[in-house]
Design an enzyme around this catalytic site. Structure first.
Site, PDB file in Angstrom:
ATOM      1  N   HIS A  81      12.382   2.235  -0.776  1.00 21.12           N
ATOM      2  CA  HIS A  81      11.519   3.429  -0.753  1.00 21.12           C
ATOM      3  C   HIS A  81      11.567   4.118   0.606  1.00 21.12           C
ATOM      4  O   HIS A  81      11.648   5.350   0.689  1.00 21.12           O
ATOM      5  CB  HIS A  81      10.062   3.041  -1.040  1.00 21.12           C
ATOM      6  CG  HIS A  81       9.787   2.717  -2.466  1.00 21.12           C
ATOM      7  ND1 HIS A  81       8.518   2.535  -2.953  1.00 21.12           N
ATOM      8  CD2 HIS A  81      10.609   2.541  -3.524  1.00 21.12           C
ATOM      9  CE1 HIS A  81       8.563   2.258  -4.248  1.00 21.12           C
ATOM     10  NE2 HIS A  81       9.827   2.249  -4.608  1.00 21.12           N
ATOM     11  N   PHE A  94       0.872  -1.179   0.000  1.00 23.63           N
ATOM     12  CA  PHE A  94       0.000   0.000   0.000  1.00 23.63           C
ATOM     13  C   PHE A  94       0.905   1.223   0.000  1.00 23.63           C
ATOM     14  O   PHE A  94       1.683   1.434   0.936  1.00 23.63           O
ATOM     15  CB  PHE A  94      -0.900   0.045   1.231  1.00 23.63           C
ATOM     16  CG  PHE A  94      -1.730   1.312   1.317  1.00 23.63           C
ATOM     17  CD1 PHE A  94      -3.061   1.312   0.940  1.00 23.63           C
ATOM     18  CD2 PHE A  94      -1.178   2.508   1.774  1.00 23.63           C
ATOM     19  CE1 PHE A  94      -3.828   2.477   1.013  1.00 23.63           C
ATOM     20  CE2 PHE A  94      -1.924   3.676   1.840  1.00 23.63           C
ATOM     21  CZ  PHE A  94      -3.259   3.657   1.459  1.00 23.63           C
ATOM     22  N   GLU A  95       0.809   2.001  -1.041  1.00 27.90           N
ATOM     23  CA  GLU A  95       1.502   3.291  -1.107  1.00 27.90           C
ATOM     24  C   GLU A  95       0.601   4.270  -1.843  1.00 27.90           C
ATOM     25  O   GLU A  95      -0.021   3.911  -2.843  1.00 27.90           O
ATOM     26  CB  GLU A  95       2.805   3.207  -1.912  1.00 27.90           C
ATOM     27  CG  GLU A  95       3.945   2.466  -1.295  1.00 27.90           C
ATOM     28  CD  GLU A  95       5.186   2.501  -2.183  1.00 27.90           C
ATOM     29  OE1 GLU A  95       6.289   2.584  -1.635  1.00 27.90           O
ATOM     30  OE2 GLU A  95       5.044   2.426  -3.428  1.00 27.90           O
ATOM     31  N   ILE A  96       0.540   5.476  -1.351  1.00 27.52           N
ATOM     32  CA  ILE A  96       0.012   6.590  -2.139  1.00 27.52           C
ATOM     33  C   ILE A  96       1.127   7.623  -2.135  1.00 27.52           C
ATOM     34  O   ILE A  96       1.530   8.097  -1.070  1.00 27.52           O
ATOM     35  CB  ILE A  96      -1.280   7.184  -1.553  1.00 27.52           C
ATOM     36  CG1 ILE A  96      -2.330   6.088  -1.339  1.00 27.52           C
ATOM     37  CG2 ILE A  96      -1.827   8.265  -2.481  1.00 27.52           C
ATOM     38  CD1 ILE A  96      -3.632   6.589  -0.742  1.00 27.52           C
TER      39      ILE A  96
END
Length: 375
Positions: free
Chosen positions: A297, A260-262
């Site tokens: 990241h 999950f990344e935004i």
């Protein structure tokens, strides 16, 4: 006459029920103007211009169709049936007609399909593939997750350094990563993209964990060597406290779980991030070890971004086996079906969430020097 009124009432009830299903728990006659931190819970039509240039980005195999449809059904029901953000599907091989037809049928939003360039999903020339195979076998004997998988390593390398370069993402400013088989357990009644844009947030997450150390034995040494050559990479010295309990000598494994990344693509497109990735890529750890895109990241986000530019979406209910993100407050539970007792942030292995929140709000002054910088 009574029968006529009864029929009329039934028809009105049916109409209101259909409106409720289409528009959610707002009043059927008129949508609410509720705000979430100043972001309107508005709705956007498919194909219409959105307030942010954003999309769901999905790296997926044809064989994952069922799990992908499950995830799409979740995100559509909880969020996107009102907001209609487009999907970008990526694969290392062409998508089948079955995959494209069935995923398009899950949404009213625009859907695009792209194939990953060969050079972004293959061994670079400097990798000794015989040695890489020996490394995979050794990790398998150590019972490391995905030890023998070559595709998993290509996936981690792609998400670390190439996804943002794909032509289908060139007109985007933000992305929301989705994977097959995940669950969204709460209604999302606002636009997270717009929320991030208005607040200057560059990276959003739901779960923060400790990485398995046996997958990244030389990652931190490689990062320190890069910092020694490029001290400008560290814009947020306080972030080092989140990554290391030893003043930068060792890495504690904290990372944002990247399934999950935004995020803002500006971070990954920056010259500083790309130089960082190129340094890691040349070291070979994506193939000789099992470096994941999540620590890659997270290290960049912690050191390049200020604390206020990284946001915990505590209110987004999310499940990826075996971890949950479940809102804890009573009001949020009215729009969720997750179990608050299973929230990852209360578990030791996921303590990195609170450790990030405990960092000072203001950036520390001065520069940070690792032991490698003094060597």
């Amino acid at each position: 006459m009574a029968r006529g009124f009864l029929v009329l009432n039934l028809l009105v009830g049916l109409l209101l029920g259909l409106l409720y299903y289409e528009h959610g728990p707002q009043t059927a006659a008129k949508k609410s103007t509720e705000l979430v931190d100043g972001v309107e819970a508005a709705a956007y039509e498919p194909g219409a211009a959105k307030p942010t240039r954003a999309a769901f980005v999905v790296l997926v195999r044809n064989s994952d169709l069922r799990g992908m449809k499950q995830a799409m059904r979740q995100i559509e029901d909880r969020f996107n049936r009102r907001f209609n953000y487009p999907y970008v599907f990526l694969n290392d091989v062409p998508f089948t007609d079955e995959f494209m037809v069935e995923t398009r049928a899950m949404t009213r939003a625009n859907v695009s399909f792209g194939t990953i360039p060969h050079e972004h999903w293959s061994y670079p020339a400097w990798i000794n593939q015989t040695y890489a195979q020996e490394c995979r076998q050794r990790m398998h004997e150590q019972k490391v997750f995905y030890a023998l998988s070559e595709s998993y390593r290509h996936m981690c390398r792609f998400y670390s350094g190439f996804f943002f370069r794909h032509p289908l993402l060139q007109d985007l400013d933000y992305y929301w990563r989705i994977e097959p088989d995940v669950e969204y357990t709460c209604d999302i009644n606002y636009d997270p993209f717009l929320f991030m844009q208005r607040r200057g947030i560059k990276y959003g997450y739901t779960i923060a964990l400790h990485e398995y150390p046996e997958t990244i034995p030389t990652l931190w040494t490689t990062v320190k060597n890069h910092i020694a050559k490029h001290p400008e990479f560290v814009r947020h010295p306080a972030g080092m406290r989140w990554l290391s309990a030893t003043g930068g000598d060792t890495y504690n494994g904290c990372h944002f779980w990247s399934n999950f990344e935004i995020g803002s693509l500006e971070l990954f497109r920056s010259p500083e991030y790309q130089a960082y990735f190129e340094h890691l890529d040349r070291a070979g750890g994506f193939f000789y070890e099992r470096w994941g895109d999540a620590p890659v990241h997270a290290i960049a986000a912690a050191l390049m971004l200020q604390k206020h530019e990284v946001h915990w979406f505590q209110d987004i209910g999310y499940y990826h086996n075996p971890w949950h993100n479940c809102p804890q407050d009573a009001q949020s539970r009215l729009r969720c079906h997750c179990d608050p007792a299973k929230n990852a942030a209360s578990h030791y292995w996921a303590s990195c969430t609170h450790e990030w929140l405990d960092l000072p709000n203001a950036n520390t002054t001065g520069s940070f020097h690792t032991s490698a910088a003094h060597a």
